[in-house]
Motif scaffolding. Structure first.
Motif, mmCIF file in Angstrom:
data_model
loop_
_atom_site.group_PDB
_atom_site.id
_atom_site.type_symbol
_atom_site.label_atom_id
_atom_site.label_comp_id
_atom_site.label_asym_id
_atom_site.label_seq_id
_atom_site.Cartn_x
_atom_site.Cartn_y
_atom_site.Cartn_z
ATOM 1 N N LEU A 1 0.829 -1.208 0.000
ATOM 2 C CA LEU A 1 0.000 0.000 0.000
ATOM 3 C C LEU A 1 0.864 1.259 0.000
ATOM 4 N N ARG A 2 1.916 1.259 0.781
ATOM 5 C CA ARG A 2 2.796 2.431 0.818
ATOM 6 C C ARG A 2 3.589 2.581 -0.474
ATOM 7 N N ARG B 1 -5.930 2.215 6.435
ATOM 8 C CA ARG B 1 -5.946 3.138 7.562
ATOM 9 C C ARG B 1 -4.790 2.856 8.524
ATOM 10 N N LYS B 2 -4.394 1.586 8.632
ATOM 11 C CA LYS B 2 -3.217 1.262 9.443
ATOM 12 C C LYS B 2 -1.942 1.801 8.796
ATOM 13 N N ALA B 3 -1.851 1.673 7.483
ATOM 14 C CA ALA B 3 -0.651 2.105 6.769
ATOM 15 C C ALA B 3 -0.454 3.610 6.846
ATOM 16 N N PHE B 4 -1.551 4.351 6.979
ATOM 17 C CA PHE B 4 -1.486 5.815 6.953
ATOM 18 C C PHE B 4 -2.058 6.428 8.232
ATOM 19 N N PHE B 5 -1.777 5.731 9.353
ATOM 20 C CA PHE B 5 -1.957 6.305 10.681
ATOM 21 C C PHE B 5 -3.392 6.754 10.968
ATOM 22 N N ARG C 1 -19.145 7.639 6.769
ATOM 23 C CA ARG C 1 -19.354 8.760 7.697
ATOM 24 C C ARG C 1 -18.486 8.603 8.945
ATOM 25 N N ASP C 2 -18.492 7.412 9.533
ATOM 26 C CA ASP C 2 -17.772 7.199 10.794
ATOM 27 C C ASP C 2 -16.256 7.273 10.617
ATOM 28 N N TRP C 3 -15.761 6.837 9.464
ATOM 29 C CA TRP C 3 -14.315 6.823 9.233
ATOM 30 C C TRP C 3 -13.849 8.003 8.374
ATOM 31 N N ASP C 4 -14.742 8.918 8.071
ATOM 32 C CA ASP C 4 -14.404 10.130 7.311
ATOM 33 C C ASP C 4 -13.724 9.784 5.985
ATOM 34 N N LEU C 5 -14.388 8.916 5.220
ATOM 35 C CA LEU C 5 -13.837 8.456 3.948
ATOM 36 C C LEU C 5 -14.254 9.371 2.808
ATOM 37 N N THR C 6 -13.362 9.503 1.821
ATOM 38 C CA THR C 6 -13.726 10.165 0.566
ATOM 39 C C THR C 6 -14.306 9.102 -0.352
ATOM 40 N N ILE D 1 -9.785 -17.830 5.221
ATOM 41 C CA ILE D 1 -9.630 -17.994 6.667
ATOM 42 C C ILE D 1 -8.760 -16.887 7.249
ATOM 43 N N ASN D 2 -7.683 -16.511 6.543
ATOM 44 C CA ASN D 2 -6.851 -15.391 7.001
ATOM 45 C C ASN D 2 -7.673 -14.134 7.194
ATOM 46 N N ILE D 3 -8.572 -13.872 6.252
ATOM 47 C CA ILE D 3 -9.411 -12.668 6.326
ATOM 48 C C ILE D 3 -10.231 -12.685 7.611
ATOM 49 N N TRP D 4 -10.866 -13.819 7.887
ATOM 50 C CA TRP D 4 -11.710 -13.891 9.079
ATOM 51 C C TRP D 4 -10.876 -13.912 10.366
ATOM 52 N N GLU D 5 -9.699 -14.538 10.324
ATOM 53 C CA GLU D 5 -8.807 -14.480 11.484
ATOM 54 C C GLU D 5 -8.406 -13.040 11.777
ATOM 55 N N TYR D 6 -8.153 -12.283 10.730
ATOM 56 C CA TYR D 6 -7.736 -10.892 10.903
ATOM 57 C C TYR D 6 -8.904 -10.028 11.387
ATOM 58 N N ILE D 7 -10.091 -10.307 10.858
ATOM 59 C CA ILE D 7 -11.289 -9.604 11.343
ATOM 60 C C ILE D 7 -11.454 -9.821 12.845
ATOM 61 N N LYS D 8 -11.239 -11.064 13.293
ATOM 62 C CA LYS D 8 -11.333 -11.367 14.717
ATOM 63 C C LYS D 8 -10.244 -10.635 15.506
ATOM 64 N N LYS D 9 -9.010 -10.730 15.032
ATOM 65 C CA LYS D 9 -7.873 -10.128 15.742
ATOM 66 C C LYS D 9 -8.032 -8.614 15.895
ATOM 67 N N GLU D 10 -8.508 -7.957 14.827
ATOM 68 C CA GLU D 10 -8.584 -6.497 14.826
ATOM 69 C C GLU D 10 -9.969 -5.975 15.216
ATOM 70 N N ASP D 11 -10.934 -6.898 15.377
ATOM 71 C CA ASP D 11 -12.316 -6.518 15.699
ATOM 72 C C ASP D 11 -12.871 -5.552 14.654
ATOM 73 N N ILE D 12 -12.750 -5.955 13.391
ATOM 74 C CA ILE D 12 -13.190 -5.120 12.265
ATOM 75 C C ILE D 12 -14.704 -5.270 12.089
ATOM 76 N N PRO D 13 -15.437 -4.178 11.967
ATOM 77 C CA PRO D 13 -16.889 -4.279 11.774
ATOM 78 C C PRO D 13 -17.231 -4.740 10.360
ATOM 79 N N VAL D 14 -17.984 -5.829 10.246
ATOM 80 C CA VAL D 14 -18.423 -6.332 8.942
ATOM 81 C C VAL D 14 -19.942 -6.391 8.907
#
Length: 265
Positions: free
Chosen positions: A15-16, A43-47, A75-80, A185-198
């Motif tokens: 991404l960077r 969002r992690k890559a760009f603080f 709206r919540d994450w102030d996305l363009t 499975i990686n995607i869902w493991e990461y969703i769990k680890k980071e508590d990403i809203p889906v």
């Protein structure tokens, strides 16, 4: 969870690299689990913020909860957010009833091309995984398209270790795939680890059904499943032999390779 950290590190690096090397960059956001994980990584890559526009192609046939989720997160994450739509095709009556491939080409492929032409994006970040569908395994992390956005999967640049080709001839359009090595499975493991809203559509809500892959309502079906939590989804995936996109009609028609060759995700 060392493997997740390694995947995250590589995706953040890509991404960077994309942000550094492309002067007019966007990211496609389908609102599904993969592109939302990709947005989280951005969002992690760009603080904590996304420094580039998020492009969503609205066919007008998406499941309504998807659009509600899109607007809430934007709206919540102030996305363009840039919403693309082939209004001419819709006004002319385009729908899945005219044929799924014809509809997908008009509303998805052509809808995306219209946004890319209008905004003149020369790099597009996409949440493609190589394990999700056969043609995606032919992609590179930095995958060039020609001036018409057509993809020749037989003519792709070599990528060795962490050496990626990021310099292309003027006028080349490049798709960038930071999730290429991730699995479902990686995607869902990461969703769990980071508590990403889906979107709740991914979970059984008491009917013994849930969506495993999301798309347009007329062409996407839920699967039989009683998984109500991320942990239950991960357990289910470790024991299933059913394809991830078994509920997607265009895959049953073997149309995805043509869509991707002609410029869609």
């Amino acid at each position: 969870m060392k493997h997740l950290q390694e995947l995250e590190d590589k995706s953040v690096y890509i991404l960077r690299e994309a942000y550094k090397n492309f002067d007019n960059l966007c990211m496609l956001w389908s609102i599904g689990k993969d592109s939302t994980v990709l947005l989280w990584l951005m969002r992690k890559a760009f603080f904590g913020h996304a420094p580039i526009p998020l492009v969503h192609i609205d066919t007008s046939y998406k499941i309504k909860e998807m659009i509600e989720y899109r607007d809430r997160l934007a709206r919540d994450w102030d996305l363009t957010l840039v919403v693309g739509q082939n209004k001419d095709a819709l006004e002319a009556g385009m729908s899945p009833e005219r044929g799924r491939m014809e509809c997908c080409t008009a509303l998805k492929t052509r809808g995306l091309q219209m946004v890319l032409d209008q905004k003149r994006y020369n790099g597009v970040i996409v949440g493609v995984r190589s394990d999700e569908e056969g043609t995606r395994a032919k992609e590179r992390y930095f995958s060039p398209r020609d001036k018409n956005n057509d993809w020749d999967f037989r003519d792709q640049p070599p990528e060795l270790w962490d050496q990626f080709k990021t310099r292309f001839e003027p006028g080349t359009h490049v798709r960038i795939h930071p999730l290429l090595d991730w699995t479902e499975i990686n995607i869902w493991e990461y969703i769990k680890k980071e508590d990403i809203p889906v979107i709740p559509l991914y979970f059984d809500r008491g009917e013994g059904l849930r969506y495993r892959s999301l798309g347009c309502a007329p062409c996407t079906s839920p699967i039989r499943s009683t998984a109500r939590t991320v942990d239950e989804i991960i357990t289910e995936l470790r024991n299933t032999k059913v394809a991830e996109r078994s509920g997607r009609a265009q895959d049953a028609d073997r149309g995805m390779e043509k869509l991707r060759k002609d410029g869609y995700m």
